[in-house]
Design an enzyme around this catalytic site. Structure first.
Site, PDB file in Angstrom:
ATOM      1  N   THR A  38     -12.923  -2.437  38.547  1.00 44.78           N
ATOM      2  CA  THR A  38     -13.979  -3.365  38.165  1.00 44.78           C
ATOM      3  C   THR A  38     -15.333  -2.659  38.088  1.00 44.78           C
ATOM      4  O   THR A  38     -16.197  -3.052  37.322  1.00 44.78           O
ATOM      5  CB  THR A  38     -14.090  -4.527  39.173  1.00 44.78           C
ATOM      6  OG1 THR A  38     -14.075  -3.982  40.494  1.00 44.78           O
ATOM      7  CG2 THR A  38     -12.945  -5.504  39.015  1.00 44.78           C
ATOM      8  N   ASN A  87      -2.171   0.151  41.570  1.00 51.77           N
ATOM      9  CA  ASN A  87      -2.718   0.532  42.867  1.00 51.77           C
ATOM     10  C   ASN A  87      -3.771  -0.452  43.373  1.00 51.77           C
ATOM     11  O   ASN A  87      -3.980  -0.571  44.573  1.00 51.77           O
ATOM     12  CB  ASN A  87      -3.326   1.944  42.751  1.00 51.77           C
ATOM     13  CG  ASN A  87      -4.262   2.261  43.877  1.00 51.77           C
ATOM     14  OD1 ASN A  87      -3.825   2.487  45.002  1.00 51.77           O
ATOM     15  ND2 ASN A  87      -5.554   2.247  43.615  1.00 51.77           N
ATOM     16  N   SER A 139       2.492  -1.448  50.768  1.00 46.93           N
ATOM     17  CA  SER A 139       1.820  -1.158  52.034  1.00 46.93           C
ATOM     18  C   SER A 139       2.834  -1.256  53.151  1.00 46.93           C
ATOM     19  O   SER A 139       3.808  -2.008  53.056  1.00 46.93           O
ATOM     20  CB  SER A 139       0.702  -2.168  52.287  1.00 46.93           C
ATOM     21  OG  SER A 139       0.269  -2.067  53.631  1.00 46.93           O
ATOM     22  N   TYR A 152      -1.983 -10.832  52.368  1.00 46.16           N
ATOM     23  CA  TYR A 152      -1.823  -9.447  51.904  1.00 46.16           C
ATOM     24  C   TYR A 152      -0.388  -8.956  52.119  1.00 46.16           C
ATOM     25  O   TYR A 152       0.231  -8.360  51.227  1.00 46.16           O
ATOM     26  CB  TYR A 152      -2.813  -8.564  52.679  1.00 46.16           C
ATOM     27  CG  TYR A 152      -2.909  -7.142  52.212  1.00 46.16           C
ATOM     28  CD1 TYR A 152      -3.653  -6.804  51.084  1.00 46.16           C
ATOM     29  CD2 TYR A 152      -2.281  -6.112  52.919  1.00 46.16           C
ATOM     30  CE1 TYR A 152      -3.763  -5.485  50.675  1.00 46.16           C
ATOM     31  CE2 TYR A 152      -2.385  -4.790  52.509  1.00 46.16           C
ATOM     32  CZ  TYR A 152      -3.131  -4.485  51.393  1.00 46.16           C
ATOM     33  OH  TYR A 152      -3.239  -3.176  50.982  1.00 46.16           O
ATOM     34  N   ALA A 153       0.156  -9.231  53.295  1.00 44.06           N
ATOM     35  CA  ALA A 153       1.515  -8.773  53.596  1.00 44.06           C
ATOM     36  C   ALA A 153       2.532  -9.468  52.691  1.00 44.06           C
ATOM     37  O   ALA A 153       3.500  -8.845  52.234  1.00 44.06           O
ATOM     38  CB  ALA A 153       1.845  -9.022  55.066  1.00 44.06           C
ATOM     39  N   ALA A 155       1.988 -10.590  49.649  1.00 40.35           N
ATOM     40  CA  ALA A 155       1.873 -10.015  48.303  1.00 40.35           C
ATOM     41  C   ALA A 155       2.548  -8.650  48.241  1.00 40.35           C
ATOM     42  O   ALA A 155       3.255  -8.327  47.281  1.00 40.35           O
ATOM     43  CB  ALA A 155       0.403  -9.905  47.897  1.00 40.35           C
ATOM     44  N   ILE A 185      -4.250   5.309  55.882  1.00 45.15           N
ATOM     45  CA  ILE A 185      -4.802   6.386  55.057  1.00 45.15           C
ATOM     46  C   ILE A 185      -6.325   6.393  55.185  1.00 45.15           C
ATOM     47  O   ILE A 185      -6.957   5.325  55.138  1.00 45.15           O
ATOM     48  CB  ILE A 185      -4.422   6.178  53.571  1.00 45.15           C
ATOM     49  CG1 ILE A 185      -2.899   6.018  53.412  1.00 45.15           C
ATOM     50  CG2 ILE A 185      -4.939   7.334  52.706  1.00 45.15           C
ATOM     51  CD1 ILE A 185      -2.058   7.184  53.848  1.00 45.15           C
TER      52      ILE A 185
END
Lengths: 245, 77
Positions: A38, A87, A139, A152-153, A155, A185
């Site tokens: 973006t 990503n 992830s 998030y998890a 998805a 990371i």
């Protein structure tokens, strides 16, 4: 080994630490890269750093029409599209009891639905070429779960099922679809953590250190290569042993 | 046989690796000519390219037989 000369790759979220490292790994192996994100400025800076085979194709992954148009834009910029690296991702962390529908929907839209749209958009050129690489960045929390990250998890776990199903459908056409699942990371995002928080996390990592973004780039490069043509539907965990499957 | 039918037949024979005499008016790509669902998508893509037309997804789903394909393309040209 791992020569991508003549291949073209679209990388979303290329303005971030991991996305940038992925783009660099593919570029250094000889691929043309279309950098999406973006924020245009960091994308332009990365493209300038990489060189003439790098192109900037900005896109807001929350905008379905823009997402549907992105593969074509990338294809026009590079003259082809052989490798898709999904990503980009966002977080809207919140304890589950307080999670709003909107926080759930935004994360699912960008981290799962937009990826699906991009995968669908690259099918045609890849089917025609009888060669393609889809690499979705998952992830560790897609496998382990994480407090505060129900959206998030979910998805990221969803990406695994999506990727495996695409792998089934397209394996006979020379297309592979895989997930790279990073653990902890070091990026701008983790820089914000306190030393105490970092120590707490590192106690769970047998390797005793955070991963580097280029270690994700290397995993993606491998899966994008001709050498990995028999690897499909897999999830490659890159997490220093933090969770072993 | 029309020029369109000849060209469609050539694509079908090449893509599905079937004998030419099996590609008849009512031959179903999936039931008679051994295509899987991805093959049918690829056939439609090949028709689009050969004839310079666009076949939308909902129309593509109605193209089940060799005759359907020739009919659709003839009307679209």
């Amino acid at each position: 080994m791992f020569d991508l000369t003549g291949k073209s790759a679209l990388v979303t979220g290329a303005s971030g630490g991991i996305g940038g490292a992925i783009a660099k790994a593919l570029y250094d192996a000889g691929a043309a890269v279309a950098l999406s994100g973006t924020r245009v400025e960091p994308l332009e800076a990365l493209a300038a750093e990489l060189g003439e085979r790098a192109h900037v194709v900005p896109c807001n992954l929350g905008d379905a029409e823009a997402v549907d148009a992105l593969p074509k834009q990338a294809q026009e910029a590079m003259g082809g599209l052989d490798i898709l690296v999904n990503n980009a991702g966002i977080t809207r962390d919140q304890i589950f009891m307080r999670m709003k529908d909107e926080e759930w929907a935004q994360v699912l839209e960008v981290n799962l639905t937009a990826n699906m749209r991009l995968c669908r958009g690259v099918m045609r050129p890849m089917m025609k070429a009888r060669w393609g690489r889809i690499i979705n960045i998952g992830s560790i929390v897609g496998s382990t779960g994480n407090p505060g990250q129900v959206n998030y998890a979910a998805a990221k776990a969803g990406l695994v099922g999506l990727t495996k199903s695409i792998a089934y459908e397209t394996a006979s056409r020379g297309i592979t679809a895989n997930v790279v699942a990073p653990g902890f990371i070091a990026t701008a995002m983790t820089d914000k953590l306190t030393d105490e928080q970092k120590d707490g996390i590192l106690k769970q990592v047998p390797a005793g250190r955070m991963g580097a973004a280029n270690e994700i780039g290397a995993a993606v490069l491998y899966l994008a290569s001709n050498e990995a043509s028999y690897v499909t539907g897999a999830t490659l965990h890159v997490n220093g042993g933090m969770a072993m499957f | 046989m029309s020029d369109i039918a000849e060209r469609v037949k050539k694509i079908v024979v090449e893509h599905l690796g079937v004998e030419e005499q099996k590609v008849v008016e009512g031959a179903s790509f999936i039931d008679d000519l051994g295509a899987d669902s991805l093959d049918t998508v690829e056939l439609v893509m090949a028709f689009e390219e050969e004839f310079g037309i666009e076949i939308p997804d909902d129309a593509a789903e109605t193209i089940q037989t060799f005759g359907d394909a020739v009919g659709f393309i003839t009307n679209a040209k």
